[in-house]
Write a protein that holds these residues in place. Structure first.
Motif, PDB file in Angstrom:
ATOM      1  N   PRO A 124     -26.242 -16.242  -2.490  1.00 45.20           N
ATOM      2  CA  PRO A 124     -24.827 -16.358  -2.137  1.00 45.20           C
ATOM      3  C   PRO A 124     -23.886 -15.520  -2.995  1.00 45.20           C
ATOM      4  O   PRO A 124     -22.790 -15.190  -2.541  1.00 45.20           O
ATOM      5  CB  PRO A 124     -24.549 -17.863  -2.330  1.00 45.20           C
ATOM      6  N   LEU A 125     -24.301 -15.162  -4.202  1.00 45.44           N
ATOM      7  CA  LEU A 125     -23.445 -14.305  -5.028  1.00 45.44           C
ATOM      8  C   LEU A 125     -23.219 -12.973  -4.337  1.00 45.44           C
ATOM      9  O   LEU A 125     -22.077 -12.514  -4.194  1.00 45.44           O
ATOM     10  CB  LEU A 125     -24.083 -14.092  -6.403  1.00 45.44           C
ATOM     11  N   LEU A 163     -23.100 -21.190  -3.116  1.00 47.31           N
ATOM     12  CA  LEU A 163     -23.650 -20.920  -4.451  1.00 47.31           C
ATOM     13  C   LEU A 163     -23.555 -22.161  -5.334  1.00 47.31           C
ATOM     14  O   LEU A 163     -24.523 -22.546  -6.003  1.00 47.31           O
ATOM     15  CB  LEU A 163     -22.907 -19.753  -5.089  1.00 47.31           C
ATOM     16  N   ILE A 164     -22.394 -22.797  -5.334  1.00 44.73           N
ATOM     17  CA  ILE A 164     -22.204 -24.005  -6.156  1.00 44.73           C
ATOM     18  C   ILE A 164     -23.140 -25.114  -5.703  1.00 44.73           C
ATOM     19  O   ILE A 164     -23.778 -25.794  -6.520  1.00 44.73           O
ATOM     20  CB  ILE A 164     -20.731 -24.457  -6.095  1.00 44.73           C
ATOM     21  N   LEU A 165     -23.245 -25.309  -4.385  1.00 45.42           N
ATOM     22  CA  LEU A 165     -24.112 -26.360  -3.855  1.00 45.42           C
ATOM     23  C   LEU A 165     -25.565 -26.136  -4.265  1.00 45.42           C
ATOM     24  O   LEU A 165     -26.245 -27.059  -4.737  1.00 45.42           O
ATOM     25  CB  LEU A 165     -24.001 -26.396  -2.327  1.00 45.42           C
ATOM     26  N   LEU A 166     -26.052 -24.915  -4.110  1.00 44.13           N
ATOM     27  CA  LEU A 166     -27.451 -24.625  -4.434  1.00 44.13           C
ATOM     28  C   LEU A 166     -27.734 -24.794  -5.925  1.00 44.13           C
ATOM     29  O   LEU A 166     -28.802 -25.279  -6.310  1.00 44.13           O
ATOM     30  CB  LEU A 166     -27.810 -23.207  -3.980  1.00 44.13           C
ATOM     31  N   TRP A 167     -26.783 -24.409  -6.751  1.00 43.36           N
ATOM     32  CA  TRP A 167     -27.006 -24.560  -8.197  1.00 43.36           C
ATOM     33  C   TRP A 167     -26.990 -26.027  -8.619  1.00 43.36           C
ATOM     34  O   TRP A 167     -27.732 -26.441  -9.502  1.00 43.36           O
ATOM     35  CB  TRP A 167     -25.984 -23.739  -8.977  1.00 43.36           C
ATOM     36  N   ILE A 168     -26.142 -26.814  -7.985  1.00 40.53           N
ATOM     37  CA  ILE A 168     -26.141 -28.252  -8.289  1.00 40.53           C
ATOM     38  C   ILE A 168     -27.494 -28.849  -7.944  1.00 40.53           C
ATOM     39  O   ILE A 168     -28.092 -29.593  -8.731  1.00 40.53           O
ATOM     40  CB  ILE A 168     -25.007 -28.962  -7.523  1.00 40.53           C
TER      41      ILE A 168
END
Length: 294
Positions: A145-146, A207-212
């Protein structure tokens, strides 16, 4: 009278250097690709350095292997993205002039083709190096996603892939006769900044969701991150397509919204036709991952 935001005075070029023989120009779009790849490598390196996040408390590959696989990923992005655009969006044009397939400087890249090309490339590398396939695909998904977000920001800077006409106050007055070719408008035509919608949903939010999920043990469930990425992108793209201007080759006087399935008023765009199956595939991957690791 309605309010709108004038398009900012941004050049699509970062800088140009006259080298005598030729002029070297670095464009924001190319810089977005470079930054996405380098940023993905840095995030992958960080994740590999934390074995506790992976199945069995062991990272699936070394940092040297990560550097090698980045070359495969870049080839998958470029070749898959270009071939995907050729096959999904304008096959008749490129079949009539096959040499134009190589003219990447004219533009024309498909996310769906690039994603498939990357998956195949890194999958082949994983099998050759005996790296767990699910872990490899999860790693690629958590950093993807980045690059997506940066690419959509570059689309905005290039004033391309804009949205449908709107009278909402955050509509943007994109330059150029094509962007201003709206029916029944006054002195200007404002459009949805759909590139920014995509940068937010496909980039920042995903991106935030996947990293969480990854930091909460998601990488230990092989295929879970991949499934969330595939389904998440499919949902985001399908939603934003309702605000995004369809590709010109699909728009006709009888089909102003550019639907390729259904009717002129209610139907699906090409982006939705390619993205809706991703939602189903992603949900299946999530279910399989949860059952496999139960």
């Amino acid at each position: 009278m309605h309010y709108a935001i004038p398009f900012p005075d941004i050049s699509p070029d970062v800088f140009s250097l006259d080298l005598g023989v030729f002029v070297f120009t670095l464009r924001w779009y190319a810089l977005a690709y470079i930054a996405g790849i380098v940023g993905g490598w840095a995030m992958g390196r960080w994740l590999i350095g934390r074995p506790a996040l992976w199945p069995g408390g062991r990272a699936p590959m070394t940092r040297a292997q990560l550097e090698d696989v980045m070359t495969w990923a870049v080839l998958g992005i470029i070749l898959g993205g270009r071939l995907g655009y050729v096959l999904f969006y304008q096959p008749e044009v490129y079949l009539a002039e096959p040499m134009r397939i190589l003219a990447v400087w004219e533009g024309g890249m498909s996310f769906h083709g690039g994603a498939l090309g990357t998956a195949i490339a890194v999958g082949i590398y994983a099998l050759r190096q005996k790296i767990p396939l699910w872990s490899m695909l999860d790693l690629a998904s958590v950093v993807a996603p980045l690059g997506l977000g940066l690419g959509r920001l570059a689309n905005f800077v290039n004033a391309e892939l804009w949205g449908r006409p709107t009278e909402l106050p955050w509509g943007v007055i994109f330059p150029g006769p094509a962007a201003q070719a709206c029916a029944n408008v006054g002195e200007f035509c404002a459009r949805h900044p759909s590139q920014l919608y995509q940068a937010t949903l496909e980039g920042a939010v995903l991106l935030i969701l996947l990293w969480i999920v990854a930091l909460r043990g998601g990488l230990r469930r092989g295929g879970l991150i991949l499934g969330i990425f595939v389904a998440g992108y499919g949902v985001a793209r399908t939603f934003v397509e309702t605000f995004r201007q369809a590709d010109a080759q699909y728009i006709t006087p009888d089909n102003p919204l550019g639907h390729v399935l259904g009717g002129a008023e209610v139907g699906l765009t090409m982006g939705q036709v390619l993205s809706l199956p991703m939602v189903a595939v992603g949900l299946v991957l999530i279910l399989i991952a949860r059952r496999r690791n139960a």
